[in-house]
Structures are given as structure tokens and as C-alpha cells.
Scaffold this motif. Structure first.
Motif, PDB file in Angstrom:
ATOM      1  N   SER A 101     -91.759 -41.487  -7.156  1.00 24.52           N
ATOM      2  CA  SER A 101     -92.248 -40.620  -8.227  1.00 24.52           C
ATOM      3  C   SER A 101     -93.045 -39.424  -7.721  1.00 24.52           C
ATOM      4  O   SER A 101     -93.130 -38.396  -8.410  1.00 24.52           O
ATOM      5  CB  SER A 101     -93.100 -41.429  -9.209  1.00 24.52           C
ATOM      6  OG  SER A 101     -94.332 -41.819  -8.625  1.00 24.52           O
ATOM      7  N   HIS A 102     -93.646 -39.528  -6.540  1.00 23.19           N
ATOM      8  CA  HIS A 102     -94.435 -38.410  -6.012  1.00 23.19           C
ATOM      9  C   HIS A 102     -93.553 -37.194  -5.702  1.00 23.19           C
ATOM     10  O   HIS A 102     -94.065 -36.080  -5.559  1.00 23.19           O
ATOM     11  CB  HIS A 102     -95.176 -38.832  -4.741  1.00 23.19           C
ATOM     12  CG  HIS A 102     -96.500 -39.476  -5.024  1.00 23.19           C
ATOM     13  ND1 HIS A 102     -96.676 -40.834  -5.081  1.00 23.19           N
ATOM     14  CD2 HIS A 102     -97.721 -38.930  -5.280  1.00 23.19           C
ATOM     15  CE1 HIS A 102     -97.940 -41.107  -5.344  1.00 23.19           C
ATOM     16  NE2 HIS A 102     -98.598 -39.972  -5.480  1.00 23.19           N
ATOM     17  N   ASN A 103     -92.256 -37.409  -5.585  1.00 25.45           N
ATOM     18  CA  ASN A 103     -91.348 -36.318  -5.271  1.00 25.45           C
ATOM     19  C   ASN A 103     -90.558 -35.838  -6.488  1.00 25.45           C
ATOM     20  O   ASN A 103     -89.541 -35.163  -6.344  1.00 25.45           O
ATOM     21  CB  ASN A 103     -90.379 -36.748  -4.166  1.00 25.45           C
ATOM     22  CG  ASN A 103     -91.086 -36.981  -2.854  1.00 25.45           C
ATOM     23  OD1 ASN A 103     -91.981 -36.220  -2.477  1.00 25.45           O
ATOM     24  ND2 ASN A 103     -90.708 -38.037  -2.148  1.00 25.45           N
ATOM     25  N   LYS A 104     -91.035 -36.201  -7.681  1.00 19.99           N
ATOM     26  CA  LYS A 104     -90.372 -35.785  -8.915  1.00 19.99           C
ATOM     27  C   LYS A 104     -91.225 -34.766  -9.650  1.00 19.99           C
ATOM     28  O   LYS A 104     -92.458 -34.814  -9.623  1.00 19.99           O
ATOM     29  CB  LYS A 104     -90.121 -36.995  -9.825  1.00 19.99           C
ATOM     30  CG  LYS A 104     -89.363 -38.139  -9.156  1.00 19.99           C
ATOM     31  CD  LYS A 104     -87.943 -37.745  -8.778  1.00 19.99           C
ATOM     32  CE  LYS A 104     -87.190 -38.919  -8.169  1.00 19.99           C
ATOM     33  NZ  LYS A 104     -85.797 -38.568  -7.823  1.00 19.99           N
ATOM     34  N   ASP A 105     -90.567 -33.845 -10.334  1.00 20.72           N
ATOM     35  CA  ASP A 105     -91.284 -32.829 -11.110  1.00 20.72           C
ATOM     36  C   ASP A 105     -91.552 -33.272 -12.542  1.00 20.72           C
ATOM     37  O   ASP A 105     -92.612 -32.972 -13.108  1.00 20.72           O
ATOM     38  CB  ASP A 105     -90.494 -31.516 -11.140  1.00 20.72           C
ATOM     39  CG  ASP A 105     -90.665 -30.709  -9.866  1.00 20.72           C
ATOM     40  OD1 ASP A 105     -91.572 -31.041  -9.072  1.00 20.72           O
ATOM     41  OD2 ASP A 105     -89.893 -29.757  -9.666  1.00 20.72           O
ATOM     42  N   PHE A 106     -90.581 -33.979 -13.135  1.00 18.65           N
ATOM     43  CA  PHE A 106     -90.692 -34.364 -14.538  1.00 18.65           C
ATOM     44  C   PHE A 106     -90.346 -35.844 -14.679  1.00 18.65           C
ATOM     45  O   PHE A 106     -89.263 -36.275 -14.297  1.00 18.65           O
ATOM     46  CB  PHE A 106     -89.768 -33.512 -15.411  1.00 18.65           C
ATOM     47  CG  PHE A 106     -89.987 -32.039 -15.261  1.00 18.65           C
ATOM     48  CD1 PHE A 106     -91.041 -31.416 -15.912  1.00 18.65           C
ATOM     49  CD2 PHE A 106     -89.153 -31.273 -14.457  1.00 18.65           C
ATOM     50  CE1 PHE A 106     -91.257 -30.049 -15.764  1.00 18.65           C
ATOM     51  CE2 PHE A 106     -89.354 -29.910 -14.308  1.00 18.65           C
ATOM     52  CZ  PHE A 106     -90.414 -29.290 -14.955  1.00 18.65           C
TER      53      PHE A 106
ATOM     54  N   LYS B 272     -85.803 -24.222 -17.466  1.00 16.74           N
ATOM     55  CA  LYS B 272     -87.061 -23.484 -17.441  1.00 16.74           C
ATOM     56  C   LYS B 272     -88.047 -23.983 -16.388  1.00 16.74           C
ATOM     57  O   LYS B 272     -89.029 -23.296 -16.087  1.00 16.74           O
ATOM     58  CB  LYS B 272     -87.736 -23.554 -18.816  1.00 16.74           C
ATOM     59  CG  LYS B 272     -86.915 -22.980 -19.952  1.00 16.74           C
ATOM     60  CD  LYS B 272     -86.752 -21.474 -19.817  1.00 16.74           C
ATOM     61  CE  LYS B 272     -86.068 -20.901 -21.046  1.00 16.74           C
ATOM     62  NZ  LYS B 272     -85.923 -19.420 -20.958  1.00 16.74           N
ATOM     63  N   ARG B 273     -87.835 -25.190 -15.887  1.00 12.54           N
ATOM     64  CA  ARG B 273     -88.739 -25.823 -14.927  1.00 12.54           C
ATOM     65  C   ARG B 273     -90.143 -25.994 -15.496  1.00 12.54           C
ATOM     66  O   ARG B 273     -91.148 -25.935 -14.783  1.00 12.54           O
ATOM     67  CB  ARG B 273     -88.799 -25.052 -13.597  1.00 12.54           C
ATOM     68  CG  ARG B 273     -87.475 -24.698 -12.983  1.00 12.54           C
ATOM     69  CD  ARG B 273     -86.502 -25.842 -12.948  1.00 12.54           C
ATOM     70  NE  ARG B 273     -86.971 -27.005 -12.177  1.00 12.54           N
ATOM     71  CZ  ARG B 273     -86.255 -28.131 -12.024  1.00 12.54           C
ATOM     72  NH1 ARG B 273     -85.083 -28.253 -12.624  1.00 12.54           N
ATOM     73  NH2 ARG B 273     -86.732 -29.126 -11.324  1.00 12.54           N
ATOM     74  N   ARG B 274     -90.195 -26.225 -16.785  1.00  9.36           N
ATOM     75  CA  ARG B 274     -91.452 -26.531 -17.461  1.00  9.36           C
ATOM     76  C   ARG B 274     -91.125 -27.257 -18.760  1.00  9.36           C
ATOM     77  O   ARG B 274     -89.969 -27.287 -19.191  1.00  9.36           O
ATOM     78  CB  ARG B 274     -92.253 -25.254 -17.753  1.00  9.36           C
ATOM     79  CG  ARG B 274     -91.623 -24.320 -18.764  1.00  9.36           C
ATOM     80  CD  ARG B 274     -92.528 -23.135 -19.101  1.00  9.36           C
ATOM     81  NE  ARG B 274     -92.021 -22.371 -20.238  1.00  9.36           N
ATOM     82  CZ  ARG B 274     -91.174 -21.356 -20.148  1.00  9.36           C
ATOM     83  NH1 ARG B 274     -90.759 -20.959 -18.938  1.00  9.36           N
ATOM     84  NH2 ARG B 274     -90.756 -20.723 -21.240  1.00  9.36           N
ATOM     85  N   ILE B 275     -92.171 -27.813 -19.402  1.00  6.26           N
ATOM     86  CA  ILE B 275     -92.012 -28.478 -20.695  1.00  6.26           C
ATOM     87  C   ILE B 275     -92.546 -27.594 -21.826  1.00  6.26           C
ATOM     88  O   ILE B 275     -91.997 -27.567 -22.913  1.00  6.26           O
ATOM     89  CB  ILE B 275     -92.758 -29.834 -20.714  1.00  6.26           C
ATOM     90  CG1 ILE B 275     -92.289 -30.712 -19.546  1.00  6.26           C
ATOM     91  CG2 ILE B 275     -92.552 -30.542 -22.044  1.00  6.26           C
ATOM     92  CD1 ILE B 275     -90.834 -31.071 -19.572  1.00  6.26           C
TER      93      ILE B 275
END
Length: 217
Positions: A80-85, A181-184
Motif C-alpha cells: 500500500s505504501h506504493n499506491k496513490d489511491f 486527473k490523478r486526484r479525487i
């Protein structure tokens, strides 16, 4: 047909007739159905983006009931430390011995935004549990002093049993947005048609996967 008959074996998921019947409604979705669809999203639909992680509801429940200093037992094996979302289906069940509960909501951890977003189709029902869960995540990822907790507006359910369907629709909608978008932040809300058609969509998916599995034997 016996309700315990296996309808589909898909990677780590095992769907029985009793699970599939829940999708025909009007029924509350269990953790088995949600876990299956999360697995499908990760392995099939979003396999091209390794930065998305869909945590099985059973693992989310273990994190929820465990002390903050022990949740790495569940998150570390998922890289999980290597995940963005990271997507979590949150249940209001407080029991550690069994599955259950009466309401699902969606919690999304966004590493790029240093934020947690909680989407509850029955606004306020899981707020306390989501806030406590978010604080565990902030502590685990070293954001305890600068993590932001958000409760965005989201489509509200019109009955007492579609919370799980809302979770699956929100998950897919937000994952599609994050992919681009690389964001929420700023993700558009669901259209009600997405929710009303989702059960049949998943039933069709199960039929296709089952047929493909049988053809490959």
C-alpha cells in the motif's frame, strides 16, 4: 439449485448462488459480492494502473477493529505504501468475530492529496467510523498532523438496501476520475442511472466470466 452451489470462482473470490441472488434485489449486498467486484476492478478494469488499490472488505474490517500500531499487518502485504489511491468499503459492523452490519460507505485515501474522502449514500451514518479509520491511515502513512479528512457531497440512496451498490458505483466513478486527473478532489457525483443499472451490470459480468471459465476448462 442449492444456495451453496458455487456459481463463479474468480481469483480469490468465490461466489455462491446465495451471493448472486443478492444482486437480484431488493437486498443488501454482502462483503463477498463487494470483494468480488473490487477484485474485478483491480485485475481487469484498472489493471493498467498499478497505483490504484482496492482493499477487500474483510481486510478493511480487520483494520477498523485493530489498534493503529498493528494495521501494517494488513496493509504492508498489499504494497500500500506504493499506491496513490486506496479504496476501502467501510461497514458499520463493530463485531470482530463475524461479518455483518447494516450499512456500507466508501472511504478513499489519496496519497498525492494527503487526504481521505468519505462517500456515504446515507449521509452521517458512518461518519464516526470513517473519521476514526482515516486517523489510523494518517498515522500509518505519517500524515497525522497534515492529513485532510473530507465528506464530499454524493448521491443519496432512496431505499434501505442499496448502500453497497452506491459503494461500487462510487468506487468505479472515482477510480476513472483519478486515472485521468490523478486526484479525487472535483470528481463529479454519480448519475442515478448508474446506480439503478449496476445490479444487472454485475449479473451480466458474472455470467460472462462464468461462461469464459467454463469454455477454458
Amino acid at each position: 439449485m442449492d444456495t451453496n452451489n458455487v456459481i463463479l470462482s474468480y481469483h480469490e473470490s468465490l461466489l455462491r448462488k446465495s451471493d448472486v441472488e443478492l444482486l437480484k434485489g431488493p437486498c443488501w449486498l454482502n462483503d463477498t459480492v463487494i470483494s468480488f467486484y473490487f477484485e474485478y476492478l483491480e485485475i481487469n478494469k484498472f489493471k493498467s494502473d498499478p497505483m490504484l488499490l482496492f482493499v477487500p472488505p474483510q481486510v478493511t474490517q480487520c483494520i477498523k477493529v485493530s489498534p493503529s500500531n498493528e494495521i501494517g499487518i494488513f496493509l504492508d502485504p498489499l504494497n500500500s505504501h506504493n499506491k496513490d489511491f486506496i479504496f476501502f468499503a467501510l461497514n458499520d459492523n463493530e463485531q470482530t468475530e463475524c461479518s455483518g452490519g447494516s450499512h456500507w460507505s466508501l472511504l478513499v485515501f489519496s496519497y498525492p492529496e494527503r487526504a481521505v474522502y468519505h462517500y456515504d449514500s446515507s449521509r452521517g451514518s458512518n461518519q464516526h467510523q470513517a473519521y476514526e479509520f482515516a486517523n489510523k491511515l494518517f498515522k500509518f502513512y505519517g500524515m497525522i498532523r497534515h492529513g485532510n479528512y473530507n465528506e464530499p457531497d454524493c448521491l443519496q440512496q432512496t431505499n434501505g438496501y442499496d448502500c453497497g451498490v452506491h459503494v461500487l458505483c462510487n468506487t468505479e466513478n472515482i477510480a476513472n476520475y483519478a486515472l485521468i486527473k490523478r486526484r479525487i478532489e472535483g470528481c463529479p457525483t454519480l448519475d442515478r442511472h448508474n446506480v439503478s443499472s449496476k445490479r444487472n451490470e454485475i449479473l451480466d459480468l458474472i455470467h460472462i466470466l462464468r461462461r469464459n471459465s467454463m469454455n477454458n476448462k
